[in-house]
Each structure stands twice: as structure tokens, then as C-alpha cells.
Design a protein around this motif. Structure first.
Motif, PDB file in Angstrom:
ATOM      1  N   TYR B 100       0.803  -1.226   0.000  1.00 29.56           N
ATOM      2  CA  TYR B 100       0.000   0.000   0.000  1.00 29.56           C
ATOM      3  C   TYR B 100       0.837   1.278   0.000  1.00 29.56           C
ATOM      4  CZ  TYR B 100      -4.256  -2.699   0.742  1.00 29.56           C
ATOM      5  OH  TYR B 100      -5.289  -3.552   0.592  1.00 29.56           O
ATOM      6  N   PRO B 101       1.869   1.384   0.836  1.00 29.75           N
ATOM      7  CA  PRO B 101       2.645   2.637   0.843  1.00 29.75           C
ATOM      8  C   PRO B 101       3.258   2.941  -0.521  1.00 29.75           C
ATOM      9  CG  PRO B 101       3.232   1.264   2.717  1.00 29.75           C
ATOM     10  CD  PRO B 101       2.378   0.422   1.829  1.00 29.75           C
ATOM     11  N   THR B 102       3.714   1.898  -1.230  1.00 30.79           N
ATOM     12  CA  THR B 102       4.318   2.103  -2.560  1.00 30.79           C
ATOM     13  C   THR B 102       3.278   2.638  -3.535  1.00 30.79           C
ATOM     14  OG1 THR B 102       5.631   0.171  -2.070  1.00 30.79           O
ATOM     15  CG2 THR B 102       5.739   0.991  -4.322  1.00 30.79           C
ATOM     16  N   LEU B 103       2.096   1.999  -3.495  1.00 31.28           N
ATOM     17  CA  LEU B 103       1.016   2.418  -4.394  1.00 31.28           C
ATOM     18  C   LEU B 103       0.600   3.856  -4.095  1.00 31.28           C
ATOM     19  CD1 LEU B 103      -0.826   1.322  -6.630  1.00 31.28           C
ATOM     20  CD2 LEU B 103      -2.476   0.753  -4.855  1.00 31.28           C
ATOM     21  N   ALA B 104       0.449   4.144  -2.817  1.00 25.50           N
ATOM     22  CA  ALA B 104       0.044   5.501  -2.419  1.00 25.50           C
ATOM     23  C   ALA B 104       1.101   6.514  -2.851  1.00 25.50           C
ATOM     24  CB  ALA B 104      -0.152   5.562  -0.905  1.00 25.50           C
ATOM     25  N   ALA B 105       2.354   6.155  -2.656  1.00 23.29           N
ATOM     26  CA  ALA B 105       3.440   7.069  -3.032  1.00 23.29           C
ATOM     27  C   ALA B 105       3.440   7.304  -4.537  1.00 23.29           C
ATOM     28  CB  ALA B 105       4.778   6.498  -2.584  1.00 23.29           C
ATOM     29  N   ALA B 106       3.201   6.226  -5.292  1.00 22.58           N
ATOM     30  CA  ALA B 106       3.179   6.355  -6.756  1.00 22.58           C
ATOM     31  C   ALA B 106       2.051   7.286  -7.188  1.00 22.58           C
ATOM     32  CB  ALA B 106       2.995   4.982  -7.385  1.00 22.58           C
ATOM     33  N   LEU B 107       0.878   7.097  -6.588  1.00 24.71           N
ATOM     34  CA  LEU B 107      -0.260   7.940  -6.957  1.00 24.71           C
ATOM     35  C   LEU B 107      -0.055   9.396  -6.533  1.00 24.71           C
ATOM     36  CD1 LEU B 107      -3.137   5.435  -6.150  1.00 24.71           C
ATOM     37  CD2 LEU B 107      -2.545   6.326  -8.400  1.00 24.71           C
ATOM     38  N   LEU B 108       0.526   9.567  -5.350  1.00 27.61           N
ATOM     39  CA  LEU B 108       0.800  10.939  -4.890  1.00 27.61           C
ATOM     40  C   LEU B 108       1.813  11.620  -5.797  1.00 27.61           C
ATOM     41  CD1 LEU B 108       0.906  10.493  -1.003  1.00 27.61           C
ATOM     42  CD2 LEU B 108      -0.777  11.746  -2.333  1.00 27.61           C
ATOM     43  N   SER B 109       2.796  10.854  -6.255  1.00 29.40           N
ATOM     44  CA  SER B 109       3.793  11.426  -7.176  1.00 29.40           C
ATOM     45  C   SER B 109       3.127  11.850  -8.473  1.00 29.40           C
ATOM     46  CB  SER B 109       4.887  10.413  -7.503  1.00 29.40           C
ATOM     47  OG  SER B 109       5.417   9.913  -6.331  1.00 29.40           O
ATOM     48  N   LEU B 110       2.211  10.990  -8.936  1.00 30.61           N
ATOM     49  CA  LEU B 110       1.479  11.300 -10.173  1.00 30.61           C
ATOM     50  C   LEU B 110       0.683  12.589  -9.998  1.00 30.61           C
ATOM     51  CD1 LEU B 110       0.985   9.818 -12.907  1.00 30.61           C
ATOM     52  CD2 LEU B 110      -1.188   9.071 -11.942  1.00 30.61           C
ATOM     53  N   ALA B 111       0.015  12.706  -8.847  1.00 29.78           N
ATOM     54  CA  ALA B 111      -0.773  13.909  -8.570  1.00 29.78           C
ATOM     55  C   ALA B 111       0.125  15.134  -8.478  1.00 29.78           C
ATOM     56  CB  ALA B 111      -1.558  13.731  -7.278  1.00 29.78           C
ATOM     57  N   ALA B 112       1.293  14.957  -7.867  1.00 25.26           N
ATOM     58  CA  ALA B 112       2.227  16.082  -7.736  1.00 25.26           C
ATOM     59  C   ALA B 112       2.690  16.555  -9.109  1.00 25.26           C
ATOM     60  CB  ALA B 112       3.418  15.665  -6.890  1.00 25.26           C
ATOM     61  N   VAL B 113       2.979  15.583  -9.984  1.00 25.33           N
ATOM     62  CA  VAL B 113       3.414  15.938 -11.345  1.00 25.33           C
ATOM     63  C   VAL B 113       2.284  16.673 -12.063  1.00 25.33           C
ATOM     64  CG1 VAL B 113       4.035  14.998 -13.605  1.00 25.33           C
ATOM     65  CG2 VAL B 113       5.117  14.095 -11.555  1.00 25.33           C
ATOM     66  N   ALA B 114       1.050  16.167 -11.898  1.00 26.24           N
ATOM     67  CA  ALA B 114      -0.105  16.815 -12.537  1.00 26.24           C
ATOM     68  C   ALA B 114      -0.262  18.237 -12.021  1.00 26.24           C
ATOM     69  CB  ALA B 114      -1.370  16.010 -12.256  1.00 26.24           C
ATOM     70  N   SER B 115      -0.076  18.414 -10.721  1.00 28.45           N
ATOM     71  CA  SER B 115      -0.191  19.733 -10.115  1.00 28.45           C
ATOM     72  C   SER B 115       0.861  20.688 -10.672  1.00 28.45           C
ATOM     73  CB  SER B 115      -0.042  19.588  -8.605  1.00 28.45           C
ATOM     74  OG  SER B 115      -0.018  20.836  -8.006  1.00 28.45           O
ATOM     75  N   MET B 116       2.080  20.146 -10.858  1.00 29.35           N
ATOM     76  CA  MET B 116       3.156  20.976 -11.395  1.00 29.35           C
ATOM     77  C   MET B 116       2.874  21.369 -12.836  1.00 29.35           C
ATOM     78  SD  MET B 116       6.752  19.647  -9.901  1.00 29.35           S
ATOM     79  CE  MET B 116       6.474  17.915 -10.020  1.00 29.35           C
ATOM     80  N   VAL B 117       2.302  20.438 -13.581  1.00 29.96           N
ATOM     81  CA  VAL B 117       1.960  20.723 -14.981  1.00 29.96           C
ATOM     82  C   VAL B 117       0.923  21.835 -15.031  1.00 29.96           C
ATOM     83  CG1 VAL B 117       0.821  19.790 -17.034  1.00 29.96           C
ATOM     84  CG2 VAL B 117       2.586  18.466 -15.878  1.00 29.96           C
TER      85      VAL B 117
END
Lengths: 183, 120
Positions: B100-117
């Protein structure tokens, strides 16, 4: 009165609308006059000037303090003008249409002498590159190199546009009926 | 007439450019700036909610599978259904193996990238 650099810092650090508005008030007169000379339409120039300042507000982070702030604004204004032309694909129409149709609206200016009115009318008979280079170099005091940077134009072209434009202006202004074409 | 003196006169005239009067222009720009700020705030608010939703979903990979299955069933993609189902099943089984922590981290990273875009 707060200096321009202090206002830029405030607008940058706090994304302060008021600080940027003060910068707009400071520079709008020049930017709009420049765009009127290029567009030959007050309404279109106003629209492009608004777009210019909004773009500058959005991209303020990219202004690194290299060169002066008004030069940066002129660069954005010129790009917005070119973008508008590309978008509408009406460069020739705009040039011809406004070149012949525009009436000089003296009430739009802070103050305008007869000589300045004649000059504004004469400028409508030059092409946009000649108008842009002459305005930036002779009216706003930028060096040839700075104009080349602002307009993204080779230095040689800047110089040739200026000299060709000035000869044209000289002819228009000294001919007794030189301004008839523009009015 | 002397050419040089003509050009000097022209230079002097050009050096006194006409300046357009403000007449409410700055105020109009300020209003548009405020509007664009509001739009910007809304975009970030929505991004934040999406982020939160992603975190909640990341807490339960089984729920993703269930949601996708329901969605697939509700759509008329009967010809594609077997392959889609296979993909969902493989996704589900791989998600179960993923901590779960890996999955959550991956999704949070994706969201962070989207936010930066969005910010760019």
C-alpha cells in the motif's frame, strides 16, 4: 513613490495584484502607443495590450531581471501582436485596412502636438517592421542590439528597417501632400 | 533643404513619442488579473480534491477493481469485454501484490506531477 524594481519584487514575491497594477499604470502608455502604431486600431491595440500585461503577470517568474522591465514588456507585446496576426491570418488585411481607415483619435493621448499628430499619421504608412524598429530605437531609446533582442530580428535587419523607414518618414513629412494618403 | 538637419528634426520629433492616456485601462487589466487568480485558485482546489480522492482510492485497490468492473459492465463494450476484464484482473492481482505505501506514493507522485503541470 515606490520604485519599479521594488514593485517587481513585491509582485514576484507575493503575487501582489496591487504591485503589478502599479507597474501596468507605469508602462501602459508606452505599450499601448507602440501597439497602436503597429495595429493602427485603438481597440485592437487595447486588446493586445491587455493580453500583454496578463501574460506578463502570469510569466513574471520568468523575468530574471536581465535587461530592463519595459524591454521585456515590449517583447511580450510584440509577440502578442505577431500571435494575433498568425491567429487571424490577416496580416495583409490588417495592415491595409487599418493603414487606410484609422483616424487619429487625439482624445486617446495624454497630449498631442500638431507635429506629433503628423508623425503618428506618417507612421501608418510604414510597414510593421519599420514602425516597430523606429519606435523602439528612436522613440523609446533602445539600442540597435536591444531592439534586435526585443523583436528577435537580426541586427542588420534592424538597421536597414530603421534607415529605410526614416527615409520614408522624411519624404512623407516633407511632401506638402504626403499625409493625404494616410488621412 | 539640408538632409542632415531634416533628419535631426525627424529624430527630435521621434524622441517625443505620444503617450496614450490610461482612461481606466489599468483598472480593466486589474479586474482581469483578479479573475485569472480566481480561476487559478479553483484549479488548485480541484487538484487538491483529486489528490485526496486518489489517496482514498489508493487505500483500497480492491475498490478500484470493483469500480472498474461496475463501469465496464455498465458500458456496452461486449466485444471488448473479455480483454478489458482480463486487463482489470491482471491489474487487480498486481495491485494486491503491491504494498500500500508504494502504491500511495506512486499515486501521490502522479498527482504532484499533474499539479506541477497545471502550475506551469
Amino acid at each position: 513613490m515606490i520604485s519599479e524594481s521594488a514593485l517587481i519584487l513585491r509582485a514576484l514575491a507575493r503575487h501582489d495584484n496591487d504591485a503589478f497594477s502599479a507597474l501596468v499604470r507605469m508602462h501602459q502608455g508606452k505599450i499601448r502607443a507602440y501597439l497602436v502604431r503597429l495595429c493602427r486600431s485603438y481597440d485592437l491595440a487595447d486588446d493586445i495590450a491587455q493580453e500583454t500585461f496578463l501574460t506578463a503577470f502570469r510569466k513574471l517568474q520568468s523575468y530574471k531581471g536581465e535587461g530592463n522591465f519595459s524591454g521585456w514588456l515590449f517583447r511580450i507585446a510584440h509577440n502578442c501582436f505577431l500571435q494575433h496576426i498568425r491567429k487571424t491570418k490577416r496580416r495583409i488585411e490588417i495592415t491595409e485596412q487599418f493603414g487606410t481607415q484609422q483616424e487619429l483619435q487625439t482624445e486617446q493621448y495624454d497630449s498631442l502636438s500638431t507635429e506629433q499628430m503628423d508623425l503618428e499619421q506618417a507612421l501608418t504608412q510604414l510597414n510593421p517592421d519599420e514602425t516597430a524598429t523606429i519606435t523602439l530605437c528612436h522613440s523609446y531609446g533602445y539600442s540597435h542590439q536591444e531592439v534586435s533582442d526585443i523583436l528577435d530580428m537580426p541586427l542588420g535587419s534592424v538597421k536597414s528597417n530603421i534607415s529605410r523607414g526614416k527615409v520614408k518618414l522624411q519624404k512623407i513629412l516633407t511632401k506638402p501632400n504626403g499625409l493625404e494618403k494616410a488621412s | 533643404m539640408n538632409d542632415n538637419s531634416d533628419f535631426n528634426q525627424l529624430d527630435a520629433l521621434l524622441a517625443q513619442p505620444a503617450v496614450i492616456a490610461d482612461r481606466g485601462f489599468s483598472e480593466r487589466v486589474k479586474q482581469r488579473m483578479s479573475k485569472s487568480n480566481t480561476a487559478r485558485r479553483n484549479v488548485f482546489l480541484i487538484t487538491g480534491f483529486c489528490w485526496l480522492a486518489l489517496v482514498l482510492i489508493a487505500a483500497s485497490p480492491q475498490a478500484i477493481y470493483a469500480d472498474f468492473s461496475t463501469l465496464a459492465l455498465s458500458l456496452d463494450i461486449s466485444s471488448l469485454y473479455p480483454s478489458v476484464l482480463n486487463q482489470f484482473q491482471s491489474l487487480s492481482s498486481s495491485a494486491q501484490q503491491l504494498p500500500y505505501p508504494t502504491l500511495a506514493a506512486a499515486l501521490l507522485s502522479l498527482a504532484a506531477v499533474a499539479s506541477m503541470v497545471v502550475r506551469a
